[in-house]
Scaffold this motif. Structure first.
Motif, PDB file in Angstrom:
ATOM      1  N   LEU A 179       0.815  -1.219   0.000  1.00 35.40           N
ATOM      2  CA  LEU A 179       0.000   0.000   0.000  1.00 35.40           C
ATOM      3  C   LEU A 179       0.848   1.268   0.000  1.00 35.40           C
ATOM      4  O   LEU A 179       0.315   2.368   0.123  1.00 35.40           O
ATOM      5  N   LYS A 180       2.159   1.095  -0.144  1.00 38.49           N
ATOM      6  CA  LYS A 180       3.055   2.254  -0.109  1.00 38.49           C
ATOM      7  C   LYS A 180       3.564   2.568  -1.503  1.00 38.49           C
ATOM      8  O   LYS A 180       4.046   1.681  -2.218  1.00 38.49           O
ATOM      9  N   ILE A 181       3.456   3.853  -1.904  1.00 35.25           N
ATOM     10  CA  ILE A 181       3.994   4.300  -3.192  1.00 35.25           C
ATOM     11  C   ILE A 181       4.750   5.606  -2.988  1.00 35.25           C
ATOM     12  O   ILE A 181       4.492   6.347  -2.034  1.00 35.25           O
ATOM     13  N   LYS A 182       5.687   5.865  -3.890  1.00 34.72           N
ATOM     14  CA  LYS A 182       6.429   7.120  -3.826  1.00 34.72           C
ATOM     15  C   LYS A 182       5.809   8.167  -4.742  1.00 34.72           C
ATOM     16  O   LYS A 182       5.870   9.366  -4.471  1.00 34.72           O
ATOM     17  N   PRO A 206       1.734  -2.389 -14.119  1.00 36.88           N
ATOM     18  CA  PRO A 206       0.999  -3.665 -14.064  1.00 36.88           C
ATOM     19  C   PRO A 206       1.510  -4.577 -12.956  1.00 36.88           C
ATOM     20  O   PRO A 206       2.718  -4.676 -12.720  1.00 36.88           O
ATOM     21  N   ASN A 207       0.557  -5.232 -12.270  1.00 42.11           N
ATOM     22  CA  ASN A 207       0.847  -6.256 -11.264  1.00 42.11           C
ATOM     23  C   ASN A 207       1.715  -5.759 -10.113  1.00 42.11           C
ATOM     24  O   ASN A 207       2.454  -6.524  -9.510  1.00 42.11           O
ATOM     25  N   LYS A 208       1.655  -4.462  -9.815  1.00 38.20           N
ATOM     26  CA  LYS A 208       2.514  -3.925  -8.755  1.00 38.20           C
ATOM     27  C   LYS A 208       1.706  -3.427  -7.560  1.00 38.20           C
ATOM     28  O   LYS A 208       1.891  -3.887  -6.440  1.00 38.20           O
ATOM     29  N   LEU A 234      -7.598   3.496  -3.020  1.00 37.97           N
ATOM     30  CA  LEU A 234      -7.756   4.893  -3.425  1.00 37.97           C
ATOM     31  C   LEU A 234      -9.048   5.079  -4.233  1.00 37.97           C
ATOM     32  O   LEU A 234      -9.719   6.116  -4.141  1.00 37.97           O
ATOM     33  N   PHE A 235      -9.402   4.074  -5.015  1.00 33.14           N
ATOM     34  CA  PHE A 235     -10.648   4.105  -5.788  1.00 33.14           C
ATOM     35  C   PHE A 235     -11.849   4.221  -4.837  1.00 33.14           C
ATOM     36  O   PHE A 235     -12.771   5.007  -5.064  1.00 33.14           O
ATOM     37  N   TYR A 236     -11.847   3.423  -3.744  1.00 28.03           N
ATOM     38  CA  TYR A 236     -12.936   3.474  -2.768  1.00 28.03           C
ATOM     39  C   TYR A 236     -12.983   4.837  -2.065  1.00 28.03           C
ATOM     40  O   TYR A 236     -14.058   5.389  -1.791  1.00 28.03           O
ATOM     41  N   ALA A 237     -11.814   5.380  -1.774  1.00 28.01           N
ATOM     42  CA  ALA A 237     -11.753   6.704  -1.132  1.00 28.01           C
ATOM     43  C   ALA A 237     -12.360   7.771  -2.033  1.00 28.01           C
ATOM     44  O   ALA A 237     -13.102   8.664  -1.574  1.00 28.01           O
ATOM     45  N   ASN A 288       4.466   8.505  -0.449  1.00 24.59           N
ATOM     46  CA  ASN A 288       5.725   9.176  -0.123  1.00 24.59           C
ATOM     47  C   ASN A 288       5.815   9.508   1.377  1.00 24.59           C
ATOM     48  O   ASN A 288       6.181  10.619   1.779  1.00 24.59           O
ATOM     49  N   GLY A 289       5.425   8.526   2.211  1.00 23.44           N
ATOM     50  CA  GLY A 289       5.529   8.690   3.654  1.00 23.44           C
ATOM     51  C   GLY A 289       4.336   9.347   4.300  1.00 23.44           C
ATOM     52  O   GLY A 289       4.270   9.459   5.527  1.00 23.44           O
TER      53      GLY A 289
END
Length: 936
Positions: free
Chosen positions: A831-834, A842-844, A852-855, A892-893
């Motif tokens: 669930l962490k992205i920069k 894809p597939n990551k 995020l879609f639900y939010a 990003n934290g």
């Protein structure tokens, strides 16, 4: 061509011309008798009575006063004797597993005239030594039972023979022994009373005599009542190391067999061309036959040519590989009934009943859906049930998720079937059902034959006729015997009886190309011989030792071991070669899973012993055939978009676009095309065990029911304790609505059900701790809330309707949380992205994208979700990783969900939608995704 049978015919004419009708010719098997009659006909100029020609076993049957019974009757009779002497007899099905081995041993003991009392005592002594304990240590119960078993063998042998004698019956070994003992005791009386009609008995072409045969032949020769004609060659007779001459070297030393006539020298004097061909796989060898046959002179339509199958399982591919232009083909081997497609059908029926007995009881059969589905898939089911009916039954079973079928479900099935599946059934009922099925099939094919004279229908009728005979024989046996009490026992007997049935195939025995088994070639010679499947472990068979008699004891009493059996095959192999001019030998070059599969050692022997440096008259050529292999490459499929496809995509987007569909497109556009444009999905099936997605939906439903009374109120300890108290019942209710008690109380389903209870309880305990320790109120605002949001994308102002179901929205004080439940394992890193663009890889980051879609959905439907007084998070609770607690989306934290973030995310979705409807961008497979069955 001066063949062995040609010489035999000449000998009979020259020596017994006036008395041919008073001769009895005894051959190792019946097949050679036809060829001997042909040779005699060539030499006879005037009408004459031919001698009687029989096989060895026919001769014994004629001279023995007892009725020789079949193998199955032997087994039943042996079981009755076993029950009478054993204090704790096994069931018939358990007994039959080792009873067959015992019958084989009894046969050998009698054929080789072994003194039974001494022999069985020595077996007992050997087995006693095996369990002998040094010191005073007591034998275990198992060891005592072990010794008791061996001690009973002698009594069982004696009781069995006494019982058969009282009924004037015998197995073959017993009949051989009785005839041998009678003739040895008083040969003159035997000759006068048992064989007075024959002036002379001629034993032709024997190689490996058992002791009973040797005694019979020797006694008759001494009385000048018999003559034996051998078929041997100096090559293997004079070489003490050549196993093919193992038996003949023993007989040539015995005075009774002197003079030892007809020793040939064909390996030294005749020209031979031997070609050894390595071909991959059995089917490859069969297909290569046409190339071999093209090298052989076909002037007489291959009259002097034989295809000899070392591996008799190759019969069908060999038959199918014979060129159409070869008119006369004679298959001397019967096609085993067990290899027909009908056998698979009846085995499936019997498996259906065995499992129905296992899942239910003898009085209430409970059928399993898989057994029915397997039955409906068979070609013969389509014949007797009909494709339309089968489709309806399959559809009903799958749609209703019928795992176990009885009562009303069974009535529905029976209403559609032409035969009925009973609630309770005896073994005779099972035979009756089988006979009904045979009648239905017979009527169907007879109708087809009236419309179409296809030979395949006649062959199917022959199969049905053979099965009708088999079931009638089984019915007769079972009405006379009460040993079989279960469907499993019946199935065991069915398999044994089935192995004795074969279908006689086509051909004129004395014309055209011959297809034969190795043992059928005895005494028969051919100019051209093609031996197929000559691999070690097939030719010879190998060191199989299926016997209760220890190897050393077999050796001591000169009973046949694997060495003697190999010597028999060696003789047949070399005897085939000695009279042939052109020999082709094929073997499989592919190794099996155990690493074996090398050429027969007989091939290796002739390569070393018959090569041109040692035998100038023999030419040996060797070659390997390699078929080109196709290199498998994954398909790089690219589907161009058309106006119709683009319109279909616009329709999908405007109706409903889920996060799953978006993730599918991101992972592999081609997969999206198959699933959402073409609507190709996995085939529906009955859920016998609870699948992962079903398990997840059950967990969601359980939480929805537990929490529904506490929506939008502050959760207290007593609320959660009440949920803990109700959890077990709610869990059971949800599961039992979809699966029966029988399905939930055993196997994987029981484990999955237990896991669900554990997940629910552990989560509620976590919730209870949160309420106890937190100073802030916990309020569940919604569960399983379905939301959608419509927006525009692209320059044309197309609409997209984003839709989804949010598992849970709650608040802890000022913190609003959007929660997705997962029953699988999830790690915080997922669930962490920069950067936001990582969501398009894809597939990551599929789970982060979904959260995020639900939010976004919740924000667009709740204006107060994001305001200055609250903080918002979106994340996952993994029931398998509850120690991770609530894992939140993190950019990003930063874990906070903001309006700016959701706006950027919405723009990303719009970009994806624009790409979807771009006619210039085709649907292609994403190289980082797994290939599905469509791309493969």
């Amino acid at each position: 061509m001066n063949t062995f049978l040609n010489k035999t015919a000449s000998h009979l004419i020259s020596k017994y011309n006036e008395n041919l009708e008073h001769l009895l010719i005894v051959l190792p098997n019946k097949r050679a008798g036809l060829f001997l009659k042909q040779e005699l006909s060539k030499l006879i100029k005037n009408p004459i009575w031919l001698p009687e020609i029989v096989g060895t076993e026919d001769f014994i049957e004629q001279t023995s006063s007892a009725e020789i019974i079949d193998n199955l009757t032997q087994l039943f009779e042996l079981y009755e004797c076993y029950k009478s002497i054993s204090h704790e007899p096994e069931t018939f099905e358990d007994f039959s597993k080792w009873g067959q081995i015992l019958l084989h041993d009894f046969n050998e003991i009698d054929r080789y005239l072994i003194p039974p009392d001494k022999f069985f005592k020595e077996i007992n002594d050997i087995r006693a030594i095996e369990v002998w304990n040094l010191g005073d240590k007591e034998l275990s119960d198992f060891q005592k039972q072990y010794l008791k078993f061996w001690d009973e063998l002698s009594n069982l042998y004696a009781a069995y023979k006494t019982t058969l004698e009282s009924k004037n019956m015998a197995y073959q070994g017993m009949a051989f022994r009785k005839v041998a003992e009678e003739i040895a005791e008083d040969p003159e009386f035997f000759i006068e009373n048992k064989i007075p009609q024959w002036q002379k008995i001629i034993f032709v072409g024997f190689n490996a005599l058992n002791q009973a045969e040797e005694t019979i032949i020797s006694s008759l020769i001494k009385q000048n009542k018999a003559e034996i004609l051998w078929d041997a060659d100096k090559y293997y007779l004079e070489d003490d190391l050549q196993e093919s001459g193992f038996f003949l070297r023993k007989y040539i030393k015995k005075e009774i067999f002197s003079p030892f006539n007809w020793i040939n020298d064909k390996f030294n004097q005749t020209t031979k061309n031997i070609e050894i061909i390595g071909v991959p796989q059995q089917i490859g060898q069969a297909k290569y036959l046409s190339s071999i046959l093209s090298k052989i002179d076909s002037t007489d339509n291959y009259k002097d040519t034989a295809i000899v199958l070392a591996d008799e399982n190759m019969l069908i591919p060999v038959m199918q590989s014979i060129p159409d232009e070869i008119q006369n083909v004679n298959v001397t081997m019967g096609y085993p009934l067990k290899n027909t497609s009908l056998t698979i059908f009846f085995e499936t029926i019997f498996q259906l009943f065995m499992n129905a007995e296992k899942f239910g009881s003898k009085d209430t059969l409970t059928y399993h859906y898989k057994d029915l589905i397997n039955l409906f898939r068979l070609p013969f089911s389509n014949v007797i049930i009909g494709n339309k009916t089968i489709e309806q039954l399959n559809s009903k079973i799958i749609q209703q998720n019928w795992v176990f079928i009885n009562n009303d479900k069974l009535q529905f099935i029976n209403d559609a079937l032409p035969f009925k599946l009973p609630v309770r059934a005896t073994i005779l009922d099972l035979i009756s059902i089988s006979k009904t099925i045979v009648s239905i099939g017979k009527e169907h094919y007879q109708q087809l034959i009236k419309k179409n004279t296809s030979s395949s229908f006649h062959l199917e009728l022959e199969y049905l006729f053979q099965f009708s005979k088999l079931f009638n024989q089984l019915e007769l046996l079972l009405t006379q015997q009460d040993a079989i009490t279960s469907f499993k026992g019946f199935y065991s007997i069915f398999r044994q009886l089935l192995s004795s049935f074969s279908i006689e195939l086509y051909g004129e025995p004395l014309q055209g190309l011959q297809i034969m088994g190795m043992l059928e070639t005895r005494n028969i010679d051919f100019k051209n011989v093609i031996i197929v499947g000559a691999n070690e472990g097939v030719l010879p068979k190998g060191k199989t030792f299926n016997s209760f008699i220890p190897y050393d004891l077999k050796n001591a009493y000169q009973l046949p071991t694997h060495y003697e059996k190999d010597a028999v095959y060696a003789y047949h192999f070399y005897r085939l070669i000695q009279n042939a001019e052109n020999i082709f030998i094929t073997h499989n070059t592919e190794t099996n899973e155990f690493g074996s599969g090398e050429q027969s050692r007989f091939i290796t022997q002739i390569e070393h012993e018959l090569n041109s440096s040692k035998k100038p008259n023999i030419k040996i050529a060797k070659k390997l055939i390699n078929y080109p292999t196709s290199k498998f490459e994954q398909s790089n499929i690219s589907i161009k978009k058309t106006d119709e496809v683009v319109n279909r995509i616009k329709e999908i987007l405007s109706n409903q676009l889920s996060p799953t569909a978006l993730n599918t497109y991101i992972n592999c556009p081609l997969d999206f095309y198959y699933k959402y444009i073409l609507k190709i999905n996995e085939e529906d099936d009955v859920e016998e065990t609870i699948e992962h997605n079903t398990f997840g939906s059950f967990i969601h439903e359980i939480f929805e029911q537990l929490y529904k009374e506490f929506i939008n109120i502050e959760l207290k300890e007593e609320h959660i304790k009440l949920m803990l108290k109700n959890a077990s019942k709610v869990t059971y209710d949800v599961f039992s609505n979809n699966f029966s008690d029988v399905e939930l109380k055993s196997g994987k389903n029981l484990l999955i059900y237990s896991v669900a209870q554990t997940y629910i309880n552990n989560f509620l305990k976590k919730e209870l701790n949160l309420v106890k320790k937190s100073q802030q109120a916990l309020v569940v605002k919604s569960l399983e809330q379905k939301l959608d949001y419509t927006t525009n994308y692209g320059s044309e102002g197309n609409t997209v309707k984003l839709s989804g179901t949010i598992d849970r929205v709650d608040s802890v004080g000022r913190l609003n949380r959007i929660i997705d439940y997962k029953t699988g394992s999830v790690e915080p890193a997922e669930l962490k992205i920069k950067e936001l663009d990582e969501l398009l890889l894809p597939n990551k980051k599929n789970k982060a994208f979904q959260i995020l879609f639900y939010a976004l959905l919740y924000h667009k439907n709740n204006s107060t979700f994001l305001n200055e007084t609250t903080e918002c998070n979106a994340g996952i609770i993994s029931f398998r990783k509850l120690t991770n607690d609530f894992m939140k989306f993190n950019l990003n934290g930063e874990g906070k969900i903001t309006a700016e973030l959701l706006t950027d995310f919405e723009n990303q979705i719009k970009t994806i939608c624009e790409e979807m409807i771009d006619i210039e961008i085709p649907f292609t497979h994403n190289s980082s995704s797994k290939y599905c069955k469509f791309c493969n």
